[in-house]
Design an enzyme around this catalytic site. Structure first.
Site, PDB file in Angstrom:
ATOM      1  N   GLU A 111      51.853  -5.894  11.636  1.00  0.00           N
ATOM      2  CA  GLU A 111      52.401  -7.136  12.015  1.00  0.00           C
ATOM      3  C   GLU A 111      54.073  -6.806  11.286  1.00  0.00           C
ATOM      4  O   GLU A 111      54.571  -7.747  11.658  1.00  0.00           O
ATOM      5  CB  GLU A 111      51.693  -8.613  11.945  1.00  0.00           C
ATOM      6  CG  GLU A 111      51.461  -8.376   9.944  1.00  0.00           C
ATOM      7  CD  GLU A 111      50.333  -8.075   9.727  1.00  0.00           C
ATOM      8  OE1 GLU A 111      50.206  -6.454  10.484  1.00  0.00           O
ATOM      9  OE2 GLU A 111      49.779  -8.327   8.395  1.00  0.00           O
ATOM     10  N   ARG A 112      54.406  -5.817  10.208  1.00  0.00           N
ATOM     11  CA  ARG A 112      55.619  -5.508   9.994  1.00  0.00           C
ATOM     12  C   ARG A 112      56.652  -5.830   9.923  1.00  0.00           C
ATOM     13  O   ARG A 112      57.878  -5.402  10.476  1.00  0.00           O
ATOM     14  CB  ARG A 112      55.069  -5.993   8.652  1.00  0.00           C
ATOM     15  CG  ARG A 112      55.097  -7.363   7.450  1.00  0.00           C
ATOM     16  CD  ARG A 112      54.874  -6.284   5.607  1.00  0.00           C
ATOM     17  NE  ARG A 112      53.593  -5.907   6.254  1.00  0.00           N
ATOM     18  CZ  ARG A 112      53.136  -5.422   4.221  1.00  0.00           C
ATOM     19  NH1 ARG A 112      53.867  -5.773   3.430  1.00  0.00           N
ATOM     20  NH2 ARG A 112      51.576  -4.769   4.511  1.00  0.00           N
TER      21      ARG A 112
ATOM     22  N   CYS B 199      52.161   7.456   1.597  1.00  0.00           N
ATOM     23  CA  CYS B 199      50.548   7.493   0.948  1.00  0.00           C
ATOM     24  C   CYS B 199      50.401   8.562   0.653  1.00  0.00           C
ATOM     25  O   CYS B 199      50.007   9.329  -0.109  1.00  0.00           O
ATOM     26  CB  CYS B 199      49.359   7.439   2.130  1.00  0.00           C
ATOM     27  SG  CYS B 199      49.467   8.618   3.239  1.00  0.00           S
TER      28      CYS B 199
ATOM     29  N   LYS C 127      46.782  -2.112  17.611  1.00  0.00           N
ATOM     30  CA  LYS C 127      47.891  -2.999  16.943  1.00  0.00           C
ATOM     31  C   LYS C 127      48.400  -2.085  16.306  1.00  0.00           C
ATOM     32  O   LYS C 127      48.394  -1.950  14.610  1.00  0.00           O
ATOM     33  CB  LYS C 127      46.765  -3.967  16.286  1.00  0.00           C
ATOM     34  CG  LYS C 127      47.347  -5.186  15.798  1.00  0.00           C
ATOM     35  CD  LYS C 127      46.999  -5.311  14.730  1.00  0.00           C
ATOM     36  CE  LYS C 127      46.702  -5.175  13.214  1.00  0.00           C
ATOM     37  NZ  LYS C 127      48.010  -5.896  12.618  1.00  0.00           N
TER      38      LYS C 127
ATOM     39  N   PHE D 129      52.396  -0.003   7.663  1.00  0.00           N
ATOM     40  CA  PHE D 129      53.611  -0.587   7.692  1.00  0.00           C
ATOM     41  C   PHE D 129      54.837   0.358   7.725  1.00  0.00           C
ATOM     42  O   PHE D 129      55.815   0.227   8.109  1.00  0.00           O
ATOM     43  CB  PHE D 129      54.431  -1.557   7.166  1.00  0.00           C
ATOM     44  CG  PHE D 129      54.697  -1.463   5.864  1.00  0.00           C
ATOM     45  CD1 PHE D 129      55.416  -1.137   5.563  1.00  0.00           C
ATOM     46  CD2 PHE D 129      53.806  -2.074   4.873  1.00  0.00           C
ATOM     47  CE1 PHE D 129      55.487  -0.372   4.602  1.00  0.00           C
ATOM     48  CE2 PHE D 129      53.678  -1.040   3.027  1.00  0.00           C
ATOM     49  CZ  PHE D 129      54.979  -0.598   3.123  1.00  0.00           C
TER      50      PHE D 129
ATOM     51  N   SER E 156      45.890   0.193   3.111  1.00  0.00           N
ATOM     52  CA  SER E 156      45.344  -0.051   1.626  1.00  0.00           C
ATOM     53  C   SER E 156      43.699   0.244   2.006  1.00  0.00           C
ATOM     54  O   SER E 156      42.843   0.184   2.968  1.00  0.00           O
ATOM     55  CB  SER E 156      45.459  -1.551   1.197  1.00  0.00           C
ATOM     56  OG  SER E 156      44.959  -2.348   2.134  1.00  0.00           O
TER      57      SER E 156
HETATM   58  P1  NAD Z   1      47.239  -3.193   4.962  1.00  0.00           P
HETATM   59  O1  NAD Z   1      46.220  -2.420   4.610  1.00  0.00           O
HETATM   60  O2  NAD Z   1      48.264  -4.134   4.627  1.00  0.00           O
HETATM   61  O3  NAD Z   1      47.438  -3.577   6.734  1.00  0.00           O
HETATM   62  C1  NAD Z   1      47.074  -2.350   7.162  1.00  0.00           C
HETATM   63  C2  NAD Z   1      46.632  -2.693   8.779  1.00  0.00           C
HETATM   64  O4  NAD Z   1      45.822  -3.000   8.984  1.00  0.00           O
HETATM   65  C3  NAD Z   1      47.920  -3.758   9.034  1.00  0.00           C
HETATM   66  O5  NAD Z   1      48.111  -3.696  10.864  1.00  0.00           O
HETATM   67  C4  NAD Z   1      46.938  -4.534   8.944  1.00  0.00           C
HETATM   68  O6  NAD Z   1      47.340  -5.863  10.034  1.00  0.00           O
HETATM   69  C5  NAD Z   1      45.656  -4.608   9.163  1.00  0.00           C
HETATM   70  N1  NAD Z   1      45.044  -5.663   8.160  1.00  0.00           N
HETATM   71  C6  NAD Z   1      44.740  -6.034   6.744  1.00  0.00           C
HETATM   72  N2  NAD Z   1      44.033  -6.250   6.111  1.00  0.00           N
HETATM   73  C7  NAD Z   1      43.104  -6.226   6.815  1.00  0.00           C
HETATM   74  C8  NAD Z   1      41.830  -5.932   6.959  1.00  0.00           C
HETATM   75  N3  NAD Z   1      40.576  -6.552   5.937  1.00  0.00           N
HETATM   76  N4  NAD Z   1      40.744  -6.018   7.728  1.00  0.00           N
HETATM   77  C9  NAD Z   1      41.411  -5.489   8.771  1.00  0.00           C
HETATM   78  N5  NAD Z   1      43.140  -5.151   9.152  1.00  0.00           N
HETATM   79  C10 NAD Z   1      43.866  -5.576   8.250  1.00  0.00           C
HETATM   80  O7  NAD Z   1      48.691  -1.260   4.737  1.00  0.00           O
HETATM   81  P2  NAD Z   1      49.833  -1.574   4.651  1.00  0.00           P
HETATM   82  O8  NAD Z   1      49.909  -2.880   3.767  1.00  0.00           O
HETATM   83  O9  NAD Z   1      49.925  -1.754   6.014  1.00  0.00           O
HETATM   84  O10 NAD Z   1      50.189  -0.238   4.193  1.00  0.00           O
HETATM   85  C11 NAD Z   1      49.963  -0.153   3.097  1.00  0.00           C
HETATM   86  C12 NAD Z   1      48.823   0.899   2.789  1.00  0.00           C
HETATM   87  O11 NAD Z   1      48.478   2.205   3.372  1.00  0.00           O
HETATM   88  C13 NAD Z   1      49.235   2.036   1.415  1.00  0.00           C
HETATM   89  O12 NAD Z   1      48.115   1.577   0.800  1.00  0.00           O
HETATM   90  C14 NAD Z   1      49.274   3.142   1.448  1.00  0.00           C
HETATM   91  O13 NAD Z   1      48.805   4.508   0.806  1.00  0.00           O
HETATM   92  C15 NAD Z   1      48.242   2.959   2.624  1.00  0.00           C
HETATM   93  N6  NAD Z   1      48.613   4.472   3.862  1.00  0.00           N
HETATM   94  C16 NAD Z   1      47.658   5.116   3.790  1.00  0.00           C
HETATM   95  C17 NAD Z   1      47.949   6.611   4.568  1.00  0.00           C
HETATM   96  C18 NAD Z   1      46.569   7.745   5.065  1.00  0.00           C
HETATM   97  O14 NAD Z   1      46.965   8.371   5.519  1.00  0.00           O
HETATM   98  N7  NAD Z   1      45.311   7.585   3.806  1.00  0.00           N
HETATM   99  C19 NAD Z   1      48.840   6.629   4.887  1.00  0.00           C
HETATM  100  C20 NAD Z   1      49.583   5.526   5.727  1.00  0.00           C
HETATM  101  C21 NAD Z   1      49.114   4.094   4.608  1.00  0.00           C
END
Ligand code: NAD
Length: 485
Positions: free
Chosen positions: A176-177, A281, A173, A149, A226
């Site tokens: 969703e937020r 991140c 994809k 998101f 995450s």
């Molecule tokens: P999230 O893991 O909740 O969701 C990310 C995406 O994956 C969304 O599209 C979600 O619908 C989908 N998703 C969620 N759980 C899943 C699963 N078990 N299997 C498959 N798909 C799944 O993350 P978020 O809250 O949208 O983003 C914040 C997180 O992203 C933070 O932990 C942040 O540190 C990390 N982030 C990392 C980087 C990087 O480059 N390392 C960059 C941006 C964000």
């Protein structure tokens, strides 16, 4: 109020399911859109459209494949302000931050426009008499992209322009937020003249991710989110023999040596910790003050936190809300747990009374006991923990002790200390007198340990390699077989 559609085969598709999920403006806590998760049938249609397009697109001349990307660059420049406003609306960051985000997206389009050179590979003449050997980079096929998101405009572009440029096709994809930004970006890609099916969008959450990962025609998976989800996606895709790159969470330490310059460094560190409400991140989450650095920097960072202007990202503020009520509750709970573990909350941003939005003001936590797991837990909010260490050795030990390895930064005037730090910090991205060490589009967006699962990252040559297969050809053309001319 916008209804979010899927997009495949060059057409917008009204979802089969009811629009049951809300897209919320986090600054006002109000609904601004609605979403329906794609069904298995819809995911299948999108992937099949991508596969059909890939068969043609991979044969298009490399010079032809970059033309829509050049046009897209111009469209994104033209629409930058409207895109930035959409990002601020659904994600909450300030308009300046949203503009910066789109700039980064555009830079990736620019880099991918260099694909005629980037996709070249090696040729050895005369590996034996009459024999040559060379390699060809060929597109892998349908690429799935699953996005978080916090950067709805930029993160898809760590992958998408490269996949398109090499001749692959994409099913993406968005989170969703924050699906509204991608609706607008897709309109731009449509206008840029990408052939139908080369880029496709399906909306929804985890279930839709899993349907994409499991689809037999999907050849690669690019994920950002995450660490728990990154690990799960990595395992699921790898178990099916797919190529996969998963960027995960972070807990980034910033080390401050006693010789660091005070004014600019404080501003840069505060921006890293509190910019985008700490939902980056590459956000600084722990400031490790070495020796005497604590004297000036402790005070300066508290002051920077306490005076940062928080509010609706459309107004004249330095920090917007966090993404959701759930996020706000989680952040406030974690700060409370740190307090219970013995920490002092020296700047307290909880419950700031800024209206119905999901606001947390900048928060500074000190004296958290070293053994507390909270010192190494990702908070993903505007919370900076101050830690004191006696030496650079002890600071480096701290940097390398947590599970994450996304970024570590050092603030100093010493070249020798900087050299040592960049060599010994076990992280993917290092900043020296820089608070957000975000790689430019022509470098990989790196990450290590729990912050990255895979081999090849997004952006630049890593992305070109990720979306292609390298085929090696060994050829023999003996003189004695040929007619003499
Ligand atoms: P999230 O893991 O909740 O969701 C990310 C995406 O994956 C969304 O599209 C979600 O619908 C989908 N998703 C969620 N759980 C899943 C699963 N078990 N299997 C498959 N798909 C799944 O993350 P978020 O809250 O949208 O983003 C914040 C997180 O992203 C933070 O932990 C942040 O540190 C990390 N982030 C990392 C980087 C990087 O480059 N390392 C960059 C941006 C964000």
């Amino acid at each position: 109020m916008q209804e979010v559609f899927h997009y495949w085969g060059g057409e917008w598709r009204r979802p089969e399911a009811a629009f049951a999920e809300a897209v919320i403006d986090p600054a006002r806590g109000e609904k601004v859109g609605s979403l329906a998760g794609a069904t298995a049938g819809e995911v299948n249609s999108a992937v099949e459209a991508a596969q059909a397009a890939y068969r043609e697109w991979r044969r298009a001349a490399v010079t032809e494949r970059v033309q829509p990307l050049f046009r897209l660059k111009a469209i994104l420049e033209r629409d930058l302000e409207a895109l930035a406003r959409t990002i601020t609306l659904e994600c909450g960051k300030t308009l300046a931050e949203s503009r910066g985000e789109m700039r980064r997206a555009i830079e990736n389009v620019e880099t991918a426009c260099g694909i005629p050179m980037l996709i070249q590979s090696g040729f050895n003449e005369n590996i034996a008499p009459g024999m040559d050997e060379f390699s060809i980079r060929q597109p892998l096929g349908v690429a799935a992209m699953l996005c978080p998101f916090n950067f709805p405009g930029m993160i898809p572009f760590w992958f998408l322009p490269y996949a398109v440029a090499v001749g692959s096709s994409v099913v993406l994809k968005p989170s969703e937020r924050v699906p509204l930004t991608m609706q607008m970006l897709m309109q731009g890609m449509q206008e840029a003249g990408l052939p139908a099916g080369v880029v496709n969008i399906v909306n929804g959450g985890r279930e839709v991710s899993e349907m994409l990962i499991d689809h037999p025609l999907v050849r690669s998976v690019s994920f950002v989110g995450s660490s728990a989800a990154a690990r799960a996606v990595y395992a699921r895709a790898a178990a099916q023999g797919k190529r996969v790159q998963c960027q995960g969470g972070a807990k980034n330490p910033i080390v401050i040596l006693p010789d660091a310059e005070l004014e600019t460094s404080t501003a840069v560190i505060a921006d890293s910790a509190f910019g985008c409400a700490g939902q980056r991140c590459l956000a600084a989450s722990v400031a490790v003050m070495v020796g005497e650095a604590k004297r000036e920097f402790g005070e300066a960072l508290r002051e920077a936190a306490a005076t940062r202007k928080t509010g609706n990202g459309f107004e004249d503020v330095q920090m917007g809300p966090v993404i959701s009520e759930g996020s706000r509750e989680r952040i406030e709970r974690l700060v409370g747990e740190m307090e219970s573990a013995g920490a002092r909350v020296s700047v307290d941003g909880r419950r700031p009374g800024l209206g119905a939005g999901y606001f947390v003001r900048p928060t500074v936590v000190e004296k958290l006991p070293e053994e507390s797991p909270l010192l190494r837990t990702e908070i993903f909010g505007p919370v900076l923990t101050l830690v004191e260490k006696p030496t650079i050795e002890a600071a480096l030990e701290f940097v390398n002790s947590g599970a994450y390895g996304n970024m570590a930064c050092l603030f100093t005037r010493s070249g020798e200390a900087a050299r040592r730090f960049r060599s010994e910090a076990e992280v993917g991205n290092v900043g020296i007198n820089v608070g957000v060490a975000a790689p430019m589009s022509f470098f990989p967006f790196s990450g290590a340990r729990e912050s990255f699962f895979g081999d090849l990252h997004g952006q630049g040559m890593d992305a070109v390699r990720f979306f292609t297969n390298e085929k090696v050809v060994v050829e023999r053309w003996p003189r004695e077989w040929s007619r003499k001319f």
